[in-house]
Design an enzyme around this catalytic site. Structure first.
Site, PDB file in Angstrom:
ATOM      1  N   ASP A  20       5.374   1.741   4.967  1.00  0.00           N
ATOM      2  CA  ASP A  20       4.801   0.776   5.877  1.00  0.00           C
ATOM      3  C   ASP A  20       6.155  -0.070   6.372  1.00  0.00           C
ATOM      4  O   ASP A  20       7.363   0.007   5.023  1.00  0.00           O
ATOM      5  CB  ASP A  20       3.865  -0.869   5.592  1.00  0.00           C
ATOM      6  CG  ASP A  20       3.185  -1.430   6.787  1.00  0.00           C
ATOM      7  OD1 ASP A  20       1.926  -1.660   6.686  1.00  0.00           O
ATOM      8  OD2 ASP A  20       4.439  -2.495   7.412  1.00  0.00           O
ATOM      9  N   SER A  21       6.759  -0.528   7.216  1.00  0.00           N
ATOM     10  CA  SER A  21       7.853  -1.462   7.340  1.00  0.00           C
ATOM     11  C   SER A  21       8.190  -2.460   6.911  1.00  0.00           C
ATOM     12  O   SER A  21       9.091  -3.661   6.893  1.00  0.00           O
ATOM     13  CB  SER A  21       7.894  -1.291   8.751  1.00  0.00           C
ATOM     14  OG  SER A  21       7.294  -1.301  10.229  1.00  0.00           O
ATOM     15  N   ASP A  79      -2.821   5.440  10.133  1.00  0.00           N
ATOM     16  CA  ASP A  79      -3.331   4.382  11.184  1.00  0.00           C
ATOM     17  C   ASP A  79      -1.942   3.261  11.884  1.00  0.00           C
ATOM     18  O   ASP A  79      -2.264   2.320  11.058  1.00  0.00           O
ATOM     19  CB  ASP A  79      -4.305   3.515  10.105  1.00  0.00           C
ATOM     20  CG  ASP A  79      -5.306   2.522  10.711  1.00  0.00           C
ATOM     21  OD1 ASP A  79      -5.780   2.691  11.985  1.00  0.00           O
ATOM     22  OD2 ASP A  79      -5.416   1.503  10.041  1.00  0.00           O
ATOM     23  N   CYS A 122      -5.730   2.632  18.161  1.00  0.00           N
ATOM     24  CA  CYS A 122      -6.263   1.584  17.945  1.00  0.00           C
ATOM     25  C   CYS A 122      -5.851   0.833  19.509  1.00  0.00           C
ATOM     26  O   CYS A 122      -6.473  -0.275  19.818  1.00  0.00           O
ATOM     27  CB  CYS A 122      -6.180   0.017  17.120  1.00  0.00           C
ATOM     28  SG  CYS A 122      -4.651  -0.369  16.879  1.00  0.00           S
TER      29      CYS A 122
HETATM   30  N1  SAH Z   1      -4.110   0.806   7.868  1.00  0.00           N
HETATM   31  C1  SAH Z   1      -3.666  -0.675   7.937  1.00  0.00           C
HETATM   32  C2  SAH Z   1      -3.970  -1.813   9.400  1.00  0.00           C
HETATM   33  C3  SAH Z   1      -2.433  -0.919   9.652  1.00  0.00           C
HETATM   34  S1  SAH Z   1      -1.916  -1.533  10.829  1.00  0.00           S
HETATM   35  C4  SAH Z   1      -5.107  -1.517   6.913  1.00  0.00           C
HETATM   36  O1  SAH Z   1      -6.151  -0.281   7.352  1.00  0.00           O
HETATM   37  O2  SAH Z   1      -5.550  -2.063   7.002  1.00  0.00           O
HETATM   38  C5  SAH Z   1      -0.279  -1.286  10.708  1.00  0.00           C
HETATM   39  C6  SAH Z   1       0.469  -1.169   9.896  1.00  0.00           C
HETATM   40  O3  SAH Z   1       2.011  -0.799  10.859  1.00  0.00           O
HETATM   41  C7  SAH Z   1       1.461  -3.019  10.072  1.00  0.00           C
HETATM   42  O4  SAH Z   1       1.195  -3.317   8.543  1.00  0.00           O
HETATM   43  C8  SAH Z   1       2.810  -3.177  10.405  1.00  0.00           C
HETATM   44  O5  SAH Z   1       4.096  -3.583   9.561  1.00  0.00           O
HETATM   45  C9  SAH Z   1       2.698  -1.151  10.165  1.00  0.00           C
HETATM   46  N2  SAH Z   1       4.286  -0.673  11.143  1.00  0.00           N
HETATM   47  C10 SAH Z   1       3.861  -0.700  12.342  1.00  0.00           C
HETATM   48  N3  SAH Z   1       5.193  -0.001  12.611  1.00  0.00           N
HETATM   49  C11 SAH Z   1       5.522   0.750  11.666  1.00  0.00           C
HETATM   50  C12 SAH Z   1       6.593   1.699  12.264  1.00  0.00           C
HETATM   51  N4  SAH Z   1       7.087   1.940  12.448  1.00  0.00           N
HETATM   52  N5  SAH Z   1       6.271   2.088  10.779  1.00  0.00           N
HETATM   53  C13 SAH Z   1       6.011   1.890   9.556  1.00  0.00           C
HETATM   54  N6  SAH Z   1       4.818   0.331   9.530  1.00  0.00           N
HETATM   55  C14 SAH Z   1       4.890   0.580  10.718  1.00  0.00           C
END
Ligand code: SAH
Length: 405
Positions: free
Chosen positions: A258-259, A308, A348
């Site tokens: 995650d970022s 996701d 989503c």
């Molecule tokens: N799969 C998670 C929900 C994902 S929400 C669950 O089931 O709880 C989306 C996530 O993607 C967030 O935490 C956000 O910080 C991260 N995110 C957004 N853009 C990103 C990127 N380019 N690289 C890595 N993480 C990212």
């Protein structure tokens, strides 16, 4: 009560019990010189004077009226919101056997456009996203307290939709006690700490419950079939939802990306809460688009990859760009799978429907020069039901692919 008169032919969607009246459909709003307050109940009539139902007035929004009742139904009586909340909460009671993190009210699907209420342990977390629910927040909060027995109601009305309604952001307690910094919940045997103050949405992605359970079961089945735990890569892991589900199912190693440093810190704490060892749950702060390319260069492969991502398309205007982003991660994900490997991939974005998402993923399969089966489809759980007259309520979709070549 004021009448909202629609333009000719604009009654059609209301006759199909679709709840939205756009500003462009309105011919006349109320009597001359009378100002209709934000959130006031209005009667909607066709151009030729037929009563179409009753709804809440949103003067600042392009969704000018959101309907509560339709032609042929009883007009809203005092206390109707309380009764709808009671009904919505009762409909979700059976979920308590699996989890104490669930949606209680899903806006249009529960006949209360603009209201979202989720429950984590003993606290309800709300989002008021229309002028009408904001105007009736006292009744709504009292009803939520009464029919759930909650210790408190905490408001997270900081979503972008508030601005479109002309409403200020609001975050804070609306009734009862302050929630703790972290509310511990359990879902299908896995513990998660939820930060309702700053977490995404109301704190947790309750809508992914069925897919998390599927991930847990996939990990379990893999171990049974192969005699070893699977190696997985969970992209966009947020607070570790899928990571912990996989670990609970017996995965040998789950690398999660995650970022966000805050999300990863919570994810790591969640792993500790469950007693999962650091050599099973590994965390990487990185941009997923780059990370997938780096892993490929390093030559690593996985038995299972989960994608996701956040909503890439916030509206129809962004569909093309979003489609390219979905294609990119799916293609690069597929390239990292071992023979027989599995991909759980989600979107989503409401603006990208199930068909388009499937086409995008199929395009990624073709470009990866592999072959895959879709073993099943995913969607939001039963606490986010799709109201058949409101297709916009369907936003979350997912596919379970397995390489078959
Ligand atoms: N799969 C998670 C929900 C994902 S929400 C669950 O089931 O709880 C989306 C996530 O993607 C967030 O935490 C956000 O910080 C991260 N995110 C957004 N853009 C990103 C990127 N380019 N690289 C890595 N993480 C990212």
């Amino acid at each position: 009560m004021q009448d909202i008169v629609l333009k000719k032919d604009k009654e059609k969607s209301l006759l199909r019990r679709h709840p939205w009246v756009y500003d462009t459909a309105v011919a006349k709003a109320g009597q001359k010189g009378v100002k209709i307050a934000a959130g006031e109940m209005v009667r909607v009539v066709s151009h030729d004077g037929r009563e179409l139902g009753f709804g809440g007035w949103s003067p600042a929004s392009t969704l000018r009226v959101r309907m509560f009742t339709y032609a042929g139904e009883e007009a809203p009586q005092p206390g109707f919101l309380t009764r709808r909340i009671e009904k919505a909460v009762a409909a979700r009671a059976s979920l308590l056997e699996r989890t104490n993190a669930r949606r209680l009210v899903f806006a249009e699907a529960d006949g209360i456009p603009g209201l979202v209420a989720d429950m984590y342990g003993d606290w309800v977390v709300t989002q008021f996203q229309s002028a009408a629910v904001q105007a009736n927040s006292e009744e709504i909060v009292a009803a939520l307290m009464k029919c759930t027995g909650a210790r408190g109601v905490f408001d997270r009305s900081d979503a972008a939709t508030r601005k479109r309604e002309g409403l200020e952001e609001h975050v804070g307690v609306l009734a009862g006690e302050e929630p703790p910094a972290i509310i511990e919940v359990v879902e299908d045997g896995v513990k998660y700490g939820v930060d309702v103050r700053v977490g995404h949405k109301t704190g947790f992605y309750v809508d992914q419950r069925e897919s998390r359970l599927a991930a847990q079961n996939i990990a379990r089945a893999f171990k049974k079939e192969t005699g070893r735990g699977l190696r997985a890569l969970n992209c966009f892991c947020y607070t570790g939802g899928f990571s912990l589900a996989l670990a609970a199912g017996g995965a040998e190693e789950v690398v999660s990306v995650d970022s966000s440093a805050e999300a990863l810190a919570r994810a790591q704490a969640n792993a500790e809460l469950n007693g999962f060892a650091p050599d099973v749950c590994k965390w990487q702060q990185a941009d997923v688009f780059d990370y997938l390319r780096r892993v490929r260069e390093a030559g690593d492969t996985y038995d299972l990859i989960i994608l996701d991502p956040p909503k890439f398309a916030s509206s129809h205007y962004h569909v093309d760009r979003a489609a390219r982003a979905y294609k990119d991660i799916n293609l690069n994900g597929l390239r990292l799978l071992r023979a027989g490997g599995q991909l759980l991939t989600f979107s989503c974005s409401g603006a990208i429907d199930t068909d388009l998402f499937q086409k995008i993923v199929a395009g990624a399969v073709i470009d990866s020069r592999r072959q895959a089966w879709a073993l099943s489809r995913f969607g939001a759980g039963v606490d986010h039901p799709l109201l058949m007259t409101f297709p916009e309520g369907e936003y979350l979709k997912g596919l379970h692919l397995k390489l078959c070549d």
